[in-house]
Motif scaffolding. Sequence first.
Motif, mmCIF file in Angstrom:
data_model
loop_
_atom_site.group_PDB
_atom_site.id
_atom_site.type_symbol
_atom_site.label_atom_id
_atom_site.label_comp_id
_atom_site.label_asym_id
_atom_site.label_seq_id
_atom_site.Cartn_x
_atom_site.Cartn_y
_atom_site.Cartn_z
ATOM 1 N N GLN A 132 0.838 -1.183 0.000
ATOM 2 C CA GLN A 132 0.000 0.000 0.000
ATOM 3 C C GLN A 132 0.882 1.246 0.000
ATOM 4 O O GLN A 132 2.036 1.197 0.450
ATOM 5 N N LEU A 133 0.325 2.350 -0.488
ATOM 6 C CA LEU A 133 1.052 3.613 -0.539
ATOM 7 C C LEU A 133 0.349 4.619 0.365
ATOM 8 O O LEU A 133 -0.832 4.933 0.163
ATOM 9 N N LEU A 134 1.050 5.098 1.386
ATOM 10 C CA LEU A 134 0.479 6.037 2.351
ATOM 11 C C LEU A 134 0.975 7.453 2.072
ATOM 12 O O LEU A 134 2.170 7.713 2.167
ATOM 13 N N PRO A 135 0.089 8.384 1.764
ATOM 14 C CA PRO A 135 0.511 9.785 1.662
ATOM 15 C C PRO A 135 0.861 10.326 3.051
ATOM 16 O O PRO A 135 0.156 10.057 4.026
ATOM 17 N N VAL A 136 1.927 11.089 3.149
ATOM 18 C CA VAL A 136 2.344 11.673 4.423
ATOM 19 C C VAL A 136 2.667 13.147 4.218
ATOM 20 O O VAL A 136 2.973 13.598 3.112
ATOM 21 N N TRP A 137 2.598 13.884 5.320
ATOM 22 C CA TRP A 137 2.920 15.301 5.340
ATOM 23 C C TRP A 137 4.042 15.533 6.349
ATOM 24 O O TRP A 137 3.980 14.993 7.466
ATOM 25 N N LEU A 138 5.030 16.303 5.981
ATOM 26 C CA LEU A 138 6.047 16.699 6.945
ATOM 27 C C LEU A 138 5.432 17.746 7.875
ATOM 28 O O LEU A 138 4.961 18.798 7.420
ATOM 29 N N ASP A 139 5.429 17.462 9.152
ATOM 30 C CA ASP A 139 4.876 18.374 10.151
ATOM 31 C C ASP A 139 5.957 19.380 10.540
ATOM 32 O O ASP A 139 7.045 18.994 10.988
ATOM 33 N N VAL A 140 5.658 20.653 10.381
ATOM 34 C CA VAL A 140 6.630 21.723 10.619
ATOM 35 C C VAL A 140 6.208 22.530 11.844
ATOM 36 O O VAL A 140 5.057 22.968 11.948
ATOM 37 N N LEU A 173 3.654 19.912 3.095
ATOM 38 C CA LEU A 173 3.982 20.412 4.426
ATOM 39 C C LEU A 173 2.713 20.732 5.203
ATOM 40 O O LEU A 173 1.721 21.200 4.644
ATOM 41 N N HIS A 174 2.787 20.503 6.507
ATOM 42 C CA HIS A 174 1.676 20.819 7.408
ATOM 43 C C HIS A 174 2.209 21.661 8.562
ATOM 44 O O HIS A 174 3.289 21.397 9.100
ATOM 45 N N ALA A 175 1.441 22.679 8.956
ATOM 46 C CA ALA A 175 1.824 23.499 10.109
ATOM 47 C C ALA A 175 0.567 23.919 10.868
ATOM 48 O O ALA A 175 -0.407 24.373 10.258
ATOM 49 N N TYR A 176 0.623 23.761 12.175
ATOM 50 C CA TYR A 176 -0.464 24.230 13.042
ATOM 51 C C TYR A 176 0.059 25.394 13.869
ATOM 52 O O TYR A 176 1.039 25.246 14.610
ATOM 53 N N ASP A 177 -0.591 26.536 13.743
ATOM 54 C CA ASP A 177 -0.124 27.741 14.440
ATOM 55 C C ASP A 177 -1.067 28.112 15.587
ATOM 56 O O ASP A 177 -1.618 29.209 15.634
ATOM 57 N N GLY A 178 -1.222 27.194 16.528
ATOM 58 C CA GLY A 178 -2.092 27.423 17.670
ATOM 59 C C GLY A 178 -1.649 28.541 18.583
ATOM 60 O O GLY A 178 -2.413 28.986 19.449
ATOM 61 N N GLN A 179 -0.413 29.024 18.391
ATOM 62 C CA GLN A 179 0.077 30.138 19.206
ATOM 63 C C GLN A 179 -0.478 31.478 18.734
ATOM 64 O O GLN A 179 -0.335 32.494 19.413
ATOM 65 N N VAL A 180 -1.127 31.506 17.579
ATOM 66 C CA VAL A 180 -1.705 32.740 17.055
ATOM 67 C C VAL A 180 -3.045 32.973 17.749
ATOM 68 O O VAL A 180 -4.066 32.403 17.371
ATOM 69 N N GLN A 181 -3.045 33.806 18.789
ATOM 70 C CA GLN A 181 -4.252 34.006 19.584
ATOM 71 C C GLN A 181 -4.484 35.455 19.996
ATOM 72 O O GLN A 181 -5.374 35.735 20.803
ATOM 73 N N ALA A 182 -3.714 36.382 19.462
ATOM 74 C CA ALA A 182 -3.876 37.782 19.857
ATOM 75 C C ALA A 182 -5.280 38.275 19.523
ATOM 76 O O ALA A 182 -5.814 37.998 18.453
ATOM 77 N N ARG A 183 -5.866 39.024 20.452
ATOM 78 C CA ARG A 183 -7.212 39.549 20.222
ATOM 79 C C ARG A 183 -7.213 40.711 19.233
ATOM 80 O O ARG A 183 -8.114 40.843 18.422
ATOM 81 N N GLU A 184 -6.190 41.545 19.313
ATOM 82 C CA GLU A 184 -6.126 42.722 18.438
ATOM 83 C C GLU A 184 -5.733 42.264 17.031
ATOM 84 O O GLU A 184 -4.796 41.502 16.839
ATOM 85 N N ARG A 216 0.304 22.456 0.841
ATOM 86 C CA ARG A 216 0.634 22.957 2.175
ATOM 87 C C ARG A 216 -0.660 23.192 2.945
ATOM 88 O O ARG A 216 -1.624 23.761 2.415
ATOM 89 N N VAL A 217 -0.669 22.748 4.190
ATOM 90 C CA VAL A 217 -1.809 22.952 5.081
ATOM 91 C C VAL A 217 -1.330 23.794 6.251
ATOM 92 O O VAL A 217 -0.320 23.475 6.884
ATOM 93 N N ILE A 218 -2.061 24.872 6.543
ATOM 94 C CA ILE A 218 -1.679 25.704 7.673
ATOM 95 C C ILE A 218 -2.926 26.312 8.300
ATOM 96 O O ILE A 218 -3.931 26.549 7.628
ATOM 97 N N GLY A 219 -2.837 26.544 9.594
ATOM 98 C CA GLY A 219 -3.864 27.362 10.219
ATOM 99 C C GLY A 219 -4.585 26.737 11.383
ATOM 100 O O GLY A 219 -4.585 25.522 11.595
ATOM 101 N N SER A 220 -5.210 27.609 12.149
ATOM 102 C CA SER A 220 -6.110 27.279 13.241
ATOM 103 C C SER A 220 -7.343 28.145 13.013
ATOM 104 O O SER A 220 -7.423 28.871 12.020
ATOM 105 N N SER A 221 -8.285 28.120 13.920
ATOM 106 C CA SER A 221 -9.468 28.978 13.729
ATOM 107 C C SER A 221 -9.131 30.469 13.793
ATOM 108 O O SER A 221 -9.553 31.234 12.920
ATOM 109 N N PRO A 222 -8.357 30.939 14.791
ATOM 110 C CA PRO A 222 -8.059 32.376 14.833
ATOM 111 C C PRO A 222 -7.277 32.885 13.622
ATOM 112 O O PRO A 222 -7.447 34.042 13.214
ATOM 113 N N SER A 223 -6.418 32.037 13.040
ATOM 114 C CA SER A 223 -5.593 32.498 11.916
ATOM 115 C C SER A 223 -6.226 32.212 10.559
ATOM 116 O O SER A 223 -5.712 32.643 9.524
ATOM 117 N N PHE A 224 -7.338 31.510 10.567
ATOM 118 C CA PHE A 224 -7.980 31.084 9.324
ATOM 119 C C PHE A 224 -8.225 32.220 8.324
ATOM 120 O O PHE A 224 -7.798 32.139 7.159
#
Length: 369
Positions: A132-140, A173-184, A216-224
């Motif tokens: 089988q062939l599994l697609p993978v993403w490098l997590d950054v 590439l995949h990146a999750y930017d959960g640190q992006v939470q500034a209100r302003e 490339r996949v990136i983002g969280s809800s606040p940065s969407f």
Amino acid sequence: MTWFELENAAEVPSPNLLIFADRVRQNLARMCQIAGDPARLRPHVKTHKLAPIVKMSLELGIARFKCATLAEAEMLGQAGAPDVLFAYQPVGPNVERLLRLSAAYPSTRFSCLIDDEEAALALSGAFSAAKQLLPVWLDVDVGMGRTGVADADEAQALYALLAELPGLFVRGLHAYDGQVQAREASERTAQADAAFSKLDALTGDLKRSGFPVEERVIGSSPSFPLHAMRHGVELSPGTTVLWDQKNASHYPDMEFLPAALLLTRVISKPTETRLCLDLGHKAVGAEMPQPRVHFLGLNQVVVHAHSEEHLVIESPLAAEIGIGATLYAVPWHICPTVALYDHAVVVHGSRATESWPVTRGRSLSGEKF
């Protein structure tokens, strides 16, 4: 009646999770509007864990999804999702479990994250042996410091390995930017730009070294909404589908609607200004500081105590509320709240009409563990 009050509330046991189907559809439409094209979306189903919402998404042209557990991945396969990213690095038995899942749902293209050479070798061995062939993403790691490769040279070396290993196909590439939470808004934009710059720099380095970076996949809800303005990226918000009080308080500019509420009742009145509700830790996500819910139609609420099965609140309006009275609350954090319920009560119009099973467990079909 207000939008949140049920005509048939007397039929709904408490505490309970309510999903307002019309508002879910409006939030999904808003997500598509922000993205510009539903094909750019890869929403994270860990928020809702509900197959009917997946099917609503598919009807709007959203075909790519992200999940946090293999049980959620199986739910997506059963719902007919064509493309599912398991946003985790499989280790231990999860390697064989992902292999079985890929074989069981051949119409769904499952993929996963990788940030470690040994984990990559284990996946390669299992999938190549099964032909089988599994697609993978490098997590950054773009700043959160939870998973992913932070060092650019290490990231390039691992990407090169993934491109060569049998049984694996590197999608990008995949990146999750959960640190992006500034209100302003301007500060949040700066945070998102900083996160994306790391992903973009790595993309350029890889391409100059001769490696294709197809996706490339990136983002969280606040940065969407911020990443939606960039070209060549998939967007993976999650909370936007149901919304919650934290996001509504911090990011009113995003204009999503609360689509999930908690129905609770007064079970005791210790004093004239105090109400005891059946909304304990086991009924609402309790990892956040108080207040963990925002009551609709009840002002000046102060939390007195919170335990496993009880929430005790103070309000000068308590004298007007009797034993058995129904209250409605928006959870501060909806994701862990949904995970506490086996079923969600679905509201159409102003009536609770059915229930949907929540994929809150972690086992796959037929497993004994």
